[in-house]
Design a protein around this motif. Structure first.
Motif, short mmCIF file in Angstrom:
data_model
loop_
_atom_site.label_atom_id
_atom_site.label_comp_id
_atom_site.label_asym_id
_atom_site.label_seq_id
_atom_site.Cartn_x
_atom_site.Cartn_y
_atom_site.Cartn_z
N TYR A 196 0.73 -1.18 0.19
CA TYR A 196 -0.04 -0.05 0.09
C TYR A 196 1.01 1.23 0.20
O TYR A 196 2.13 1.40 0.69
N GLN A 197 0.41 2.09 -0.57
CA GLN A 197 1.02 3.48 -0.69
C GLN A 197 0.09 4.74 -1.04
O GLN A 197 -0.70 4.45 -1.62
N HIS A 198 0.36 5.74 -0.21
CA HIS A 198 -0.53 6.77 -0.19
C HIS A 198 0.32 8.10 -0.45
O HIS A 198 0.57 8.88 0.77
N ALA A 199 0.71 8.55 -1.22
CA ALA A 199 1.56 10.02 -1.27
C ALA A 199 0.61 11.14 -1.24
O ALA A 199 -0.55 11.04 -1.68
N LEU A 200 1.17 12.11 -0.67
CA LEU A 200 0.23 13.38 -0.64
C LEU A 200 0.35 14.01 -2.11
O LEU A 200 1.38 13.69 -2.80
N PRO A 201 -0.55 14.63 -2.48
CA PRO A 201 -0.59 15.31 -3.77
C PRO A 201 0.54 16.35 -4.00
O PRO A 201 0.46 17.02 -2.93
N THR A 202 0.98 16.51 -5.19
CA THR A 202 2.08 17.37 -4.88
C THR A 202 1.38 18.87 -4.85
O THR A 202 2.15 19.84 -4.19
N THR A 203 0.16 19.08 -5.16
CA THR A 203 -0.09 20.62 -4.94
C THR A 203 -0.48 20.86 -3.22
O THR A 203 -0.38 21.98 -3.11
N VAL A 204 -0.65 19.91 -2.60
CA VAL A 204 -0.93 19.87 -1.19
C VAL A 204 0.40 20.27 -0.70
O VAL A 204 0.53 21.10 0.26
N PHE A 238 10.86 16.17 4.31
CA PHE A 238 10.09 15.44 3.40
C PHE A 238 10.26 14.15 3.72
O PHE A 238 11.55 13.54 4.00
N TYR A 239 9.36 13.18 3.79
CA TYR A 239 9.47 11.69 3.69
C TYR A 239 9.17 11.04 2.54
O TYR A 239 8.08 11.29 2.07
N GLY A 240 10.24 10.51 1.86
CA GLY A 240 10.14 9.92 0.70
C GLY A 240 9.78 8.41 0.98
O GLY A 240 9.72 8.13 2.37
N ALA A 241 9.73 7.42 0.00
CA ALA A 241 9.67 6.20 0.33
C ALA A 241 10.79 5.62 1.23
O ALA A 241 10.54 4.86 2.32
N ASP A 242 11.92 5.86 1.09
CA ASP A 242 13.22 5.51 1.79
C ASP A 242 14.35 6.60 1.86
O ASP A 242 15.44 6.09 1.88
N HIS A 284 10.05 14.03 -6.27
CA HIS A 284 9.98 12.70 -5.52
C HIS A 284 8.43 12.81 -4.97
O HIS A 284 7.89 13.79 -4.55
N ASP A 285 7.84 11.43 -4.69
CA ASP A 285 6.67 11.31 -3.93
C ASP A 285 6.81 11.53 -2.44
O ASP A 285 7.99 11.10 -2.07
N ILE A 286 6.09 12.30 -1.90
CA ILE A 286 6.11 12.58 -0.61
C ILE A 286 5.02 11.75 0.14
O ILE A 286 3.79 12.07 -0.28
N TYR A 287 5.17 11.17 1.11
CA TYR A 287 4.51 10.43 2.02
C TYR A 287 3.79 10.95 3.41
O TYR A 287 3.00 10.68 3.94
N GLN A 288 4.68 11.59 3.94
CA GLN A 288 4.60 12.63 5.08
C GLN A 288 5.49 13.69 5.05
O GLN A 288 6.73 13.86 4.60
N MET A 289 5.19 14.78 5.79
CA MET A 289 6.03 15.87 6.15
C MET A 289 6.16 16.21 7.63
O MET A 289 5.53 15.53 8.27
N GLU A 290 7.18 16.69 8.18
CA GLU A 290 7.40 17.23 9.42
C GLU A 290 7.37 18.53 9.46
O GLU A 290 8.26 19.36 8.53
N SER A 291 6.84 19.42 10.29
CA SER A 291 7.24 20.72 10.65
C SER A 291 8.11 20.95 11.88
O SER A 291 8.26 19.76 12.74
N LEU A 292 8.99 21.82 11.85
CA LEU A 292 10.08 21.94 12.88
C LEU A 292 10.38 23.17 13.26
O LEU A 292 10.78 24.21 12.33
N SER A 293 10.02 23.69 14.56
CA SER A 293 10.36 25.00 14.84
C SER A 293 9.94 25.23 16.46
O SER A 293 9.64 24.24 17.07
#
Length: 266
Positions: free
Chosen positions: A88-96, A113-117, A149-158
């Motif tokens: 299973y894979q669910h990448a975030l849309p590039t527009t998002v 950014f979290y790519g697959a690996d 690249h496909d992005i499956y998750q992001m992280e905010s950091l501040s």
């Protein structure tokens, strides 16, 4: 306890979080007994899986060496089996992703950014280092990584991560899950470890009653809500402790082994 023991008889697959569940996040300590525990589960015909907020890049060698059957990574957005076949894979849309980047930059927040690996940072600052380095080491920097690249998750950091609020145009597409005082996972609205585990259960023809979960943090909430048996580590977030069917000891005190024996799994 008798009800728990009866439910434990239905368990056919067990999913383990990594950080502060299988392994201490800040020190890397993992009980020497873990390889034997995974081997004993295999001998009993019980499947095993990893369910983590990390992506495959963050599944460290000692976890891989346990030979789990499945890897539910990036909080359920990227799932593979032990042969690295994608389930299973669910990448975030590039527009998002583009909208998230613009919002985070306007909010004076760094991001990853979290790519697959692969995990890639927008910058490498003291804030980024404090949150990310204990898990991934120093990251490559490329704020345009998402364009190729496909992005499956992001992280905010501040330093003000707890004050960030998603704008209305993004609030129905993604959600934020705090995992560190200075960082949150940004995942698809319907994304969670539970969704990734459901994909595995569907593939195997199993139900939620057949699954057992070990976890400790807020990104385990949906998984603990899925069903089956949920075991919280002693150091878990208060909400996870409240949701757990069973609370066990810490990693350092062989919490997983104690729970598996107490519930007659081993």
């Amino acid at each position: 306890m008798e009800k728990l023991l009866n439910r434990a008889k239905e368990i056919q697959i067990i999913f383990f979080d990594i950080d502060d569940t299988l392994r201490v996040k800040d020190t890397g300590f993992m009980p020497a007994s873990m390889p034997q525990i995974f081997a004993a589960l295999r001998e009993k015909g019980i499947l095993t899986g990893i369910a983590t907020g990390r992506n495959l890049f963050g599944v460290v060698p000692e976890i891989r060496a346990l030979n789990p059957d499945f890897f539910v990574t990036a909080n359920g957005a990227y799932v593979v089996d032990k042969l690295d076949q994608i389930i299973y894979q669910h990448a975030l849309p590039t527009t998002v992703v583009s909208e998230l980047v613009a919002w985070l930059e306007a909010s004076s927040s760094e991001y990853a950014f979290y790519g697959a690996d692969e995990v890639v940072a927008s910058a490498w600052s003291d804030t980024m280092r404090a949150a990310i380095a204990p898990i991934y080491g120093q990251l490559p920097v490329n704020p345009d990584y998402y364009l190729t690249h496909d992005i499956y998750q992001m992280e905010s950091l501040s330093e003000h991560d707890d004050q960030l609020v998603l704008p209305e145009k993004l609030a129905d597409k993604v959600r934020m899950v705090r995992w560190h005082p200075h960082s949150s996972d940004i995942v698809p609205m319907t994304g969670s470890k539970a969704e990734g585990v459901r994909q595995v259960l569907d593939k195997l023809g199993l139900s939620a009653a057949n699954v057992m979960n070990f976890g400790d943090e807020l990104n385990d909430v949906e998984l603990f809500d899925l069903g089956g048996l949920s075991v919280a580590m002693k150091v878990s977030h208060p909400k996870i402790l409240e949701m757990a069917d069973y609370i066990t000891d810490t990693v350092e005190n062989d919490g997983i082994e104690k729970a598996l024996k107490a519930l007659n799994i081993l």
